[in-house]
Write a protein that holds these residues in place. Structure first.
Motif, PDB file in Angstrom:
ATOM      1  N   GLN A 286       4.324   7.027  -9.546  1.00  0.00           N
ATOM      2  CA  GLN A 286       3.231   6.178 -10.018  1.00  0.00           C
ATOM      3  C   GLN A 286       3.685   4.726 -10.186  1.00  0.00           C
ATOM      4  N   ALA A 287       4.900   4.525 -10.681  1.00  0.00           N
ATOM      5  CA  ALA A 287       5.416   3.163 -10.823  1.00  0.00           C
ATOM      6  C   ALA A 287       5.544   2.499  -9.456  1.00  0.00           C
ATOM      7  N   GLU A 288       6.003   3.242  -8.466  1.00  0.00           N
ATOM      8  CA  GLU A 288       6.123   2.691  -7.115  1.00  0.00           C
ATOM      9  C   GLU A 288       4.748   2.389  -6.527  1.00  0.00           C
ATOM     10  N   ILE A 289       3.777   3.253  -6.782  1.00  0.00           N
ATOM     11  CA  ILE A 289       2.417   3.015  -6.300  1.00  0.00           C
ATOM     12  C   ILE A 289       1.858   1.742  -6.905  1.00  0.00           C
ATOM     13  N   ALA A 290       1.991   1.591  -8.218  1.00  0.00           N
ATOM     14  CA  ALA A 290       1.478   0.394  -8.889  1.00  0.00           C
ATOM     15  C   ALA A 290       2.143  -0.868  -8.358  1.00  0.00           C
TER      16      ALA A 290
END
Length: 262
Positions: free
Chosen positions: A11-15
């Motif tokens: 999720q951090a990479e997606i954001a």
């Protein structure tokens, strides 16, 4: 712990990706991360509920913003680089020193990296920093009083500015919203600049902590210059324009790549 968000590394990479590109489709994200579209939808739904992203036709995009990015989003953007910077800074702080911290996500992560130290005296207007520091019983933590900004969980204004004038600390640690090509330090609010400048004026050594995305990032309030600080901690070599500005200055530049090669 106050201020931390419970999200996965994916999720951090997606954001981070969506913030940089401006849009990503569910299908492209599923292919990139080699998971199903259902898994990606769960990931982005969680990010949207936190206000970090917003849904749009076929995918997600950054939320509409008329100024600085929301604190919850800034906490996870370039998180890996910020952690590397924090670990590097921690190696330049000794046990028993006094340290002033400004607002911002990178100073908060630096505080997390310092939890293995002993006997630090912490002075801050950043409640995330204060609560993190309180986890170490050997630390003495002093915070500024005044009105709390709910989103960023910090204190700014005359109270915060005056607070730092009462102390002379060994190290001041602060970030900025952006750095102009001429080396001017930029932020979004006059009160943020005033508090940061108060830290700078009342420390023996000053550490500017920022990832590469801050160089060239625009913000409209001027406050200080890169040549004013003792040391810049960042994850990449500074742009050529900044390197030229720093020629002949006493400012040291330390990058995480330097640390990896040492």
């Amino acid at each position: 712990m106050l201020g931390q968000i419970d999200i996965t590394n994916r999720q951090a990479e997606i954001a981070d990706l969506v913030q940089k590109t401006g849009f990503a489709s569910v299908e492209d994200l599923a292919e990139r991360f080699e998971v199903t579209t259902q898994t990606i939808r769960r990931d982005v739904n969680g990010l949207c509920e936190l206000g970090i992203l917003r849904r749009t036709h076929g995918g997600v995009e950054p939320p509409a913003s008329a100024g600085n990015i929301h604190y919850s989003t800034r906490q996870i953007l370039n998180l890996g680089q910020k952690k590397q910077i924090a670990d590097t800074v921690a190696g330049h702080v000794e046990n028993g020193q006094s340290v002033a911290f400004s607002i911002g996500t990178t100073p908060e992560i630096v505080m997390q990296a310092l939890l293995g130290h002993e006997g630090l005296c912490i002075f801050t207007n950043n409640l995330n920093v204060a609560f993190t520091a309180s986890a170490n019983p050997s630390f003495q933590v002093t915070i500024a009083g005044g009105r709390l900004r709910h989103g960023d969980r910090d204190i700014v204004g005359h109270n915060a500015q005056d607070f730092f004038t009462h102390y002379k600390v060994d190290i001041g640690i602060f970030g900025v919203a952006g750095v102009d090509e001429d080396g001017t330090l930029l932020d979004f609010h006059e009160a943020e600049v005033a508090a940061r400048q108060s830290i700078l004026a009342n420390c023996r050594r000053s550490y500017l902590v920022l990832d590469h995305s801050k160089f060239g990032r625009t913000a409209h309030v001027r406050g200080g210059h890169v040549r004013d600080v003792s040391c810049i901690f960042t994850d990449r070599a500074v742009p050529a324009s900044i390197a030229d500005v720093l020629k002949g200055a006493d400012t040291e530049v330390i990058t995480t790549s330097d640390r990896e090669l040492a």
